[in-house]
Enzyme design. Structure first.
Site, PDB file in Angstrom:
ATOM      1  N   HIS A   1       0.876  -1.179   0.000  1.00  0.00           N
ATOM      2  CA  HIS A   1       0.000   0.000   0.000  1.00  0.00           C
ATOM      3  C   HIS A   1       0.912   1.228   0.000  1.00  0.00           C
ATOM      4  O   HIS A   1       2.034   1.174   0.522  1.00  0.00           O
ATOM      5  CB  HIS A   1      -0.828  -0.045   1.289  1.00  0.00           C
ATOM      6  CG  HIS A   1      -1.878   0.997   1.435  1.00  0.00           C
ATOM      7  ND1 HIS A   1      -1.605   2.301   1.795  1.00  0.00           N
ATOM      8  CD2 HIS A   1      -3.219   0.926   1.289  1.00  0.00           C
ATOM      9  CE1 HIS A   1      -2.739   2.972   1.869  1.00  0.00           C
ATOM     10  NE2 HIS A   1      -3.739   2.167   1.561  1.00  0.00           N
TER      11      HIS A   1
ATOM     12  N   ASP B   1       3.041  -4.260   8.061  1.00  0.00           N
ATOM     13  CA  ASP B   1       1.851  -3.423   7.913  1.00  0.00           C
ATOM     14  C   ASP B   1       0.654  -4.350   8.082  1.00  0.00           C
ATOM     15  O   ASP B   1       0.327  -5.132   7.193  1.00  0.00           O
ATOM     16  CB  ASP B   1       1.882  -2.777   6.517  1.00  0.00           C
ATOM     17  CG  ASP B   1       0.533  -2.173   6.117  1.00  0.00           C
ATOM     18  OD1 ASP B   1      -0.457  -2.354   6.840  1.00  0.00           O
ATOM     19  OD2 ASP B   1       0.485  -1.537   5.054  1.00  0.00           O
TER      20      ASP B   1
ATOM     21  N   GLN C   1      -4.635  -4.981   7.202  1.00  0.00           N
ATOM     22  CA  GLN C   1      -5.649  -5.946   6.738  1.00  0.00           C
ATOM     23  C   GLN C   1      -5.524  -7.292   7.449  1.00  0.00           C
ATOM     24  O   GLN C   1      -6.131  -8.272   7.014  1.00  0.00           O
ATOM     25  CB  GLN C   1      -5.517  -6.146   5.214  1.00  0.00           C
ATOM     26  CG  GLN C   1      -5.641  -4.886   4.392  1.00  0.00           C
ATOM     27  CD  GLN C   1      -7.067  -4.326   4.372  1.00  0.00           C
ATOM     28  OE1 GLN C   1      -8.030  -5.028   4.675  1.00  0.00           O
ATOM     29  NE2 GLN C   1      -7.200  -3.058   4.023  1.00  0.00           N
TER      30      GLN C   1
ATOM     31  N   LYS D   1     -10.336  -0.613  10.393  1.00  0.00           N
ATOM     32  CA  LYS D   1     -10.368  -1.804   9.533  1.00  0.00           C
ATOM     33  C   LYS D   1     -10.806  -3.031  10.333  1.00  0.00           C
ATOM     34  O   LYS D   1     -11.112  -4.072   9.755  1.00  0.00           O
ATOM     35  CB  LYS D   1      -8.974  -2.110   8.972  1.00  0.00           C
ATOM     36  CG  LYS D   1      -8.263  -0.955   8.329  1.00  0.00           C
ATOM     37  CD  LYS D   1      -8.528  -0.882   6.858  1.00  0.00           C
ATOM     38  CE  LYS D   1      -7.605   0.143   6.222  1.00  0.00           C
ATOM     39  NZ  LYS D   1      -8.101   0.592   4.928  1.00  0.00           N
TER      40      LYS D   1
ATOM     41  N   CYS E   1      -4.727   2.535  -3.584  1.00  0.00           N
ATOM     42  CA  CYS E   1      -3.445   2.972  -2.996  1.00  0.00           C
ATOM     43  C   CYS E   1      -2.355   1.925  -3.199  1.00  0.00           C
ATOM     44  O   CYS E   1      -1.515   1.705  -2.312  1.00  0.00           O
ATOM     45  CB  CYS E   1      -3.590   3.287  -1.509  1.00  0.00           C
ATOM     46  SG  CYS E   1      -4.662   4.668  -1.169  1.00  0.00           S
TER      47      CYS E   1
HETATM   48  N1  PMP Z   1      -1.806  -0.595   4.585  1.00  0.00           N
HETATM   49  C1  PMP Z   1      -2.791  -1.335   4.066  1.00  0.00           C
HETATM   50  C2  PMP Z   1      -2.481  -2.715   3.578  1.00  0.00           C
HETATM   51  C3  PMP Z   1      -4.073  -0.807   3.977  1.00  0.00           C
HETATM   52  O1  PMP Z   1      -5.066  -1.534   3.463  1.00  0.00           O
HETATM   53  C4  PMP Z   1      -4.318   0.503   4.449  1.00  0.00           C
HETATM   54  C5  PMP Z   1      -5.687   1.135   4.319  1.00  0.00           C
HETATM   55  N2  PMP Z   1      -6.301   0.942   3.085  1.00  0.00           N
HETATM   56  C6  PMP Z   1      -3.260   1.208   5.010  1.00  0.00           C
HETATM   57  C7  PMP Z   1      -2.017   0.638   5.058  1.00  0.00           C
HETATM   58  C8  PMP Z   1      -3.457   2.571   5.577  1.00  0.00           C
HETATM   59  O2  PMP Z   1      -4.337   2.492   6.679  1.00  0.00           O
HETATM   60  P1  PMP Z   1      -4.948   3.804   7.315  1.00  0.00           P
HETATM   61  O3  PMP Z   1      -5.539   4.593   6.193  1.00  0.00           O
HETATM   62  O4  PMP Z   1      -5.980   3.286   8.262  1.00  0.00           O
HETATM   63  O5  PMP Z   1      -3.842   4.512   8.002  1.00  0.00           O
END
Ligand code: PMP
Length: 414
Positions: free
Chosen positions: A130, A207, A210, A233, A371
């Site tokens: 991401h 990270d 998910q 999430k 993203c």
């Molecule tokens: N990493 C992953 C794999 C994600 O799916 C997301 C959110 N789509 C993020 C990082 C960023 O998370 P947040 O917007 O809650 O900070």
């Protein structure tokens, strides 16, 4: 976490759905089919009630007050930290730092750990990341000249671990990879990556945005040094999350931001920082968010995860099989180990047009690059995909509704 099951599920999805008020509505005259769970999950009543209760009765700032409400708010806030420790199976509560979410957790590590780095030092990420786990490292590259290296991804959307030994060098300072890909649903072999990196003395950041939505997480078994998560999430509130870091790192690393609550003493000539985790928590935090997150994670910890894992695998199999029948439809990301996320493109149809037609039929999906531009470009979907991301409160009727709706959208657009 998340092994592929071979038993039929006895999971009672309808009882669970009843706990989610947002799922009981119609959208555009149709029952809502919410399939945007990788972007954010809906909240069960226990979370809504916990936040409501805090505002009604306990609202006060934490740590600084001698009065009853402040003491109560502090107690709830610190109990939330303990719940996160429990949910991640961290060894000590001091290893949990409250942050805004995964993005801030990774930025904290990049800013703080980054102060130890010099030009030419290498950070190893993967092609499946991401943007939250790419851009902070890119910013370090711009600032101090670190080198960003990338573990490649196969055409199925799985990490190619055969490349790892050659990518870890004497200049590698950190490996940073995601637990589960938001764009494709791939579950990554993070335990194996931690083992290989540690064999070279290299720490690992995972990270985990998910990860928790689809299972139980055990940071000690995984062996990671840092684990980042987002409350929203994992059925909790937005704007709150956690960074888990092994205690020696939190002792060693410099603070991320300065301000109140992260100090022991301040004078104009010198500042003594508080011990971790306070050292990394400057300013008034998202107290109500932490309290809602505690409710979410306590509820999550009590779920029947073996059955949920089996059930989610059934949702994934049914959605994959049904969508694959649609002429011209190509699923992007077909790794063997996946959470129930189906990202797809249809020849001749723009993802946004499909998403808009699905919305008119009451079905919420996400369209675009999620993203994760690099991996979608590599897998031949530079304009993005349609992503249906399921949670365990989705049911098989919703899978059927999705497949029928994509058939109709395809017919209308072609
Ligand atoms: N990493 C992953 C794999 C994600 O799916 C997301 C959110 N789509 C993020 C990082 C960023 O998370 P947040 O917007 O809650 O900070």
């Amino acid at each position: 976490m998340m092994d592929t099951p071979n038993t039929a599920s006895t999971f009672d999805v309808e009882a669970l759905r009843g706990q989610f008020p947002a799922l009981q509505q119609t959208v555009n005259g149709k029952p809502l089919v919410y399939l945007d769970n990788a972007a954010t999950t809906q909240k069960p009543l226990c979370v809504i009630d916990a936040v409501n209760q805090f505002y009604r009765l306990d609202n006060a700032n934490i740590h600084r007050g001698v009065h009853a409400l402040s003491a109560r708010a502090t107690e709830h806030y610190e109990a939330a930290r303990e719940q996160i420790r429990h949910s991640l199976n961290a060894a000590a509560v001091e290893e949990i730092v409250f942050v805004r979410g995964t993005t801030e957790a990774i930025n904290l590590v990049a800013a703080s750990f980054g102060q130890r780095l010099k030009a030419g030092d290498e950070i190893l990420i993967s092609a499946l990341e991401h943007h939250a786990n790419i851009v902070p490292w890119h910013m370090l590259r711009e600032r101090i000249g670190i080198v960003l290296k990338v573990i490649p991804v196969t055409d199925l959307g799985a990490l190619d671990l055969s490349a790892l030994p050659a990518l870890i060098t004497s200049r590698t300072r950190l490996v940073a990879v995601n637990h589960v890909s938001n764009a494709l649903g791939t579950i990554n072999p993070v335990q194996e990556i931690c083992a290989q990196a540690h064999a070279h003395g290299v720490p690992v950041l995972v990270d985990g945005a998910q990860g928790l939505p689809h299972g139980l997480v055990d940071v000690q078994a995984m062996g990671c040094d840092f684990y980042a998560m987002s409350g929203h999430k994992a059925f909790g509130p937005s704007g709150v999350g956690a960074l888990y870091a092994r205690r020696p790192w939190l002792d060693e690393l410099p603070p991320y931001q300065g301000g109140g609550d992260m100090i022991e003493t301040v004078c104009f000539d010198a500042v003594r920082y508080a011990p971790p985790p306070a050292k990394f928590e400057a300013g008034t935090p998202n107290i109500e968010g932490a309290i809602g997150l505690k409710a979410a994670l306590a509820w999550h910890a009590g779920l029947d995860w073996p059955s949920i894992t089996a059930y989610e695998a059934q949702l994934l199999a049914a959605a994959t099989a049904g969508l694959k029948e649609i002429p011209g439809l190509r699923i992007i990301g077909t790794a063997a180990c996946k959470v129930p996320v189906v990202s797809f493109v249809i020849a001749g149809c723009h993802p946004h047009d499909i998403g808009t037609l699905l919305d008119a039929m009451g079905i919420a999906v996400r369209t675009g690059q999620h993203c994760a531009m690099p991996v979608l470009a590599q897998l031949g979907a530079p304009s993005g995909t349609v992503r249906a991301s399921f949670a365990f409160y989705n049911n098989t009727d919703e899978v059927t509704a999705l497949i029928r709706a994509v058939h109709r959208a395809h017919a209308l657009l072609s």
